[in-house]
Design an enzyme around this catalytic site. Structure first.
Site, PDB file in Angstrom:
ATOM      1  N   GLU A 116       9.774   8.967  74.837  1.00 26.00           N
ATOM      2  CA  GLU A 116       8.834   8.859  73.717  1.00 26.00           C
ATOM      3  C   GLU A 116       9.570   8.696  72.398  1.00 26.00           C
ATOM      4  OE1 GLU A 116       6.748  12.363  72.056  1.00 26.00           O
ATOM      5  OE2 GLU A 116       7.584  13.436  73.768  1.00 26.00           O
ATOM      6  N   ARG A 127       5.341  14.866  62.186  1.00 27.65           N
ATOM      7  CA  ARG A 127       5.529  13.664  63.004  1.00 27.65           C
ATOM      8  C   ARG A 127       4.254  12.846  63.151  1.00 27.65           C
ATOM      9  NH1 ARG A 127       7.541  15.190  68.514  1.00 27.65           N
ATOM     10  NH2 ARG A 127       7.867  12.965  68.766  1.00 27.65           N
ATOM     11  N   ARG A 131       2.779   7.418  68.632  1.00 28.75           N
ATOM     12  CA  ARG A 131       3.996   7.341  69.438  1.00 28.75           C
ATOM     13  C   ARG A 131       4.063   6.005  70.167  1.00 28.75           C
ATOM     14  NH1 ARG A 131       3.972  11.484  67.112  1.00 28.75           N
ATOM     15  NH2 ARG A 131       4.417  13.579  67.827  1.00 28.75           N
ATOM     16  N   HIS A 146      -2.034  10.754  69.725  1.00 24.52           N
ATOM     17  CA  HIS A 146      -1.211  11.782  70.382  1.00 24.52           C
ATOM     18  C   HIS A 146      -1.559  11.938  71.848  1.00 24.52           C
ATOM     19  CE1 HIS A 146       0.919  15.697  70.870  1.00 24.52           C
ATOM     20  NE2 HIS A 146       1.780  15.051  70.102  1.00 24.52           N
TER      21      HIS A 146
END
Length: 157
Positions: A116, A127, A131, A146
């Site tokens: 990831e 963050r 991703r 997420h």
């Protein structure tokens, strides 16, 4: 009379149970984690399928919708460039680390198959939720929520 009717019923129930157990084991073997060669062949086949110009539809390997690289946010395209360059990554303790696919939304693979990478989210002080997940076969997936959902990235489009 009662014993003679019970025995065939118990035998039939035993046979049906055994057949069901064999079917369940065979099905689990077909859908369970796979090793490198089979997974690589599947992902190589999907990579050749991804060469078509269309970006709509569903990836036949993962069952996930396609998203064109050009449709990703700029930050995601920047992360793809960092991945191609081998880093450096903005969150070295988290990026390029094993993604465990606990949600089960990506194709089932052996542990360590997926990695990831954080995609910066403007306005977030951590963050954030975005991703990119890569597979050892070269495939790449995008999530902006997420890991609640994924799309397969069609690179070069």
């Amino acid at each position: 009379m009662r014993d003679t009717t019970r025995r065939p019923l118990l035998l039939a129930l035993l046979v049906v149970s055994a057949l069901l157990a064999v079917w369940l084991v065979a099905r689990a073997a077909d859908t369970g984690p796979t090793g490198g060669t089979d997974a690589t062949q599947r992902h190589t086949a999907s990579a050749s399928a991804s060469a078509s110009p269309s970006v709509s539809g569903t990836d036949p390997v993962s069952g996930l919708p396609w998203i064109a690289e050009s449709a990703l946010p700029r930050e995601a395209r920047d992360t793809l460039a960092l991945i191609a360059a081998g880093g450096p990554f903005p969150y070295p303790r988290n990026d390029n680390q094993t993604f465990q696919n606990r949600e089960g939304l990506l194709p089932q693979e052996r542990r360590g198959y997926y990695k990831e990478f954080t995609v910066e989210t403007p306005g977030e002080d951590d963050r954030g939720p975005r991703r990119i997940v890569t597979g050892a076969g070269g495939e790449k997936y995008w999530t902006e929520d997420h890991y609640d959902s994924f799309e397969r990235i069609r690179e070069g489009t």
